[in-house]
Design a protein around this motif. Structure first.
Motif, mmCIF file in Angstrom:
data_model
loop_
_atom_site.group_PDB
_atom_site.id
_atom_site.type_symbol
_atom_site.label_atom_id
_atom_site.label_comp_id
_atom_site.label_asym_id
_atom_site.label_seq_id
_atom_site.Cartn_x
_atom_site.Cartn_y
_atom_site.Cartn_z
ATOM 1 N N ARG A 27 0.836 -1.211 0.000
ATOM 2 C CA ARG A 27 0.000 0.000 0.000
ATOM 3 C C ARG A 27 0.867 1.256 0.000
ATOM 4 N NH1 ARG A 27 -4.517 -1.925 4.331
ATOM 5 N NH2 ARG A 27 -5.838 -3.053 2.859
ATOM 6 N N ALA A 28 1.903 1.245 0.802
ATOM 7 C CA ALA A 28 2.818 2.397 0.852
ATOM 8 C C ALA A 28 3.486 2.599 -0.508
ATOM 9 C CB ALA A 28 3.864 2.193 1.944
ATOM 10 N N ASN A 29 3.875 1.507 -1.146
ATOM 11 C CA ASN A 29 4.495 1.601 -2.473
ATOM 12 C C ASN A 29 3.508 2.149 -3.506
ATOM 13 O OD1 ASN A 29 6.972 0.665 -1.589
ATOM 14 N ND2 ASN A 29 6.537 -1.468 -2.128
ATOM 15 N N VAL A 30 2.261 1.699 -3.418
ATOM 16 C CA VAL A 30 1.230 2.176 -4.341
ATOM 17 C C VAL A 30 1.005 3.676 -4.147
ATOM 18 C CG1 VAL A 30 -1.245 2.077 -4.869
ATOM 19 C CG2 VAL A 30 0.079 -0.034 -4.673
ATOM 20 N N ARG A 31 0.917 4.111 -2.887
ATOM 21 C CA ARG A 31 0.738 5.539 -2.602
ATOM 22 C C ARG A 31 1.912 6.355 -3.152
ATOM 23 N NH1 ARG A 31 -0.329 4.082 2.921
ATOM 24 N NH2 ARG A 31 -2.454 3.308 2.989
ATOM 25 N N GLU A 32 3.099 5.865 -2.933
ATOM 26 C CA GLU A 32 4.301 6.560 -3.430
ATOM 27 C C GLU A 32 4.290 6.626 -4.957
ATOM 28 O OE1 GLU A 32 9.127 5.897 -3.540
ATOM 29 O OE2 GLU A 32 7.989 4.983 -1.904
ATOM 30 N N THR A 33 3.925 5.530 -5.592
ATOM 31 C CA THR A 33 3.864 5.502 -7.056
ATOM 32 C C THR A 33 2.783 6.442 -7.573
ATOM 33 O OG1 THR A 33 4.636 3.211 -7.045
ATOM 34 C CG2 THR A 33 3.573 3.990 -9.053
ATOM 35 N N GLU A 34 1.633 6.469 -6.917
ATOM 36 C CA GLU A 34 0.560 7.381 -7.322
ATOM 37 C C GLU A 34 0.987 8.838 -7.169
ATOM 38 O OE1 GLU A 34 -2.669 6.063 -4.867
ATOM 39 O OE2 GLU A 34 -3.426 4.678 -6.394
ATOM 40 N N THR A 35 1.707 9.138 -6.107
ATOM 41 C CA THR A 35 2.211 10.502 -5.907
ATOM 42 C C THR A 35 3.168 10.887 -7.023
ATOM 43 O OG1 THR A 35 2.005 10.252 -3.511
ATOM 44 C CG2 THR A 35 3.447 12.009 -4.311
ATOM 45 N N ARG A 36 4.082 9.978 -7.354
ATOM 46 C CA ARG A 36 5.017 10.239 -8.459
ATOM 47 C C ARG A 36 4.276 10.405 -9.776
ATOM 48 N NH1 ARG A 36 8.522 5.696 -8.660
ATOM 49 N NH2 ARG A 36 8.226 5.232 -6.495
ATOM 50 N N ALA A 42 1.644 16.472 -13.759
ATOM 51 C CA ALA A 42 1.775 17.930 -13.658
ATOM 52 C C ALA A 42 2.937 18.418 -14.515
ATOM 53 C CB ALA A 42 1.977 18.337 -12.199
ATOM 54 N N GLN A 43 4.053 17.694 -14.490
ATOM 55 C CA GLN A 43 5.208 18.072 -15.308
ATOM 56 C C GLN A 43 4.872 17.951 -16.793
ATOM 57 O OE1 GLN A 43 8.223 19.286 -14.117
ATOM 58 N NE2 GLN A 43 8.509 19.772 -16.264
ATOM 59 N N LEU A 44 4.113 16.933 -17.159
ATOM 60 C CA LEU A 44 3.714 16.752 -18.548
ATOM 61 C C LEU A 44 2.854 17.915 -19.029
ATOM 62 C CD1 LEU A 44 3.588 15.024 -21.119
ATOM 63 C CD2 LEU A 44 1.634 13.839 -20.111
ATOM 64 N N VAL A 45 1.899 18.323 -18.209
ATOM 65 C CA VAL A 45 1.043 19.461 -18.566
ATOM 66 C C VAL A 45 1.899 20.710 -18.752
ATOM 67 C CG1 VAL A 45 -0.748 21.007 -17.686
ATOM 68 C CG2 VAL A 45 -1.048 18.529 -17.531
#
Length: 109
Positions: A27-36, A42-45
């Motif tokens: 779950r922590a890894n998923v949250r971290e990946t979702e944040t990234r 945002a960088q793409l936009v």
């Protein structure tokens, strides 16, 4: 009767604890990946916005360069047209004048 041995209960407890720990880490890894992923979006936009600005500037530059490339051609055409008009005017004035014997007529076009 079926009896559960103490060893069996302990194994189940350990397996459950390990599984819960893995779920927590996942779950922590998923949250971290979702944040990234959100940061990448945002960088793409931002990059796409910048690219759009660059493309508009490039189009403006191409239009200016095209207009500048056309100017010498138009100037040359206008110069040639003026020269032709002057030659026509010179010929017309010569044909209106009385011819003189032995005179040279030089026409430069």
């Amino acid at each position: 009767m079926n009896t559960l041995s103490v060893n069996s209960v302990n194994n189940n407890y350990v397996r459950t604890a390990v599984a819960q720990q893995r779920v927590s880490v996942d779950r922590a890894n998923v949250r971290e990946t979702e944040t990234r992923l959100e940061e990448y979006k945002a960088q793409l936009v931002e990059d796409l916005t910048y690219l759009g600005k660059l493309q508009r500037k490039d189009l403006d530059i191409q239009q200016v360069q095209g207009a500048q490339a056309q100017m010498p051609t138009l100037e040359r055409i206008e110069r040639n047209a003026r020269s032709a008009q002057q030659a026509v005017a010179a010929l017309a004035s010569m044909s209106d004048a009385e011819p003189t014997v032995g005179s040279n007529i030089n026409i430069v076009a």
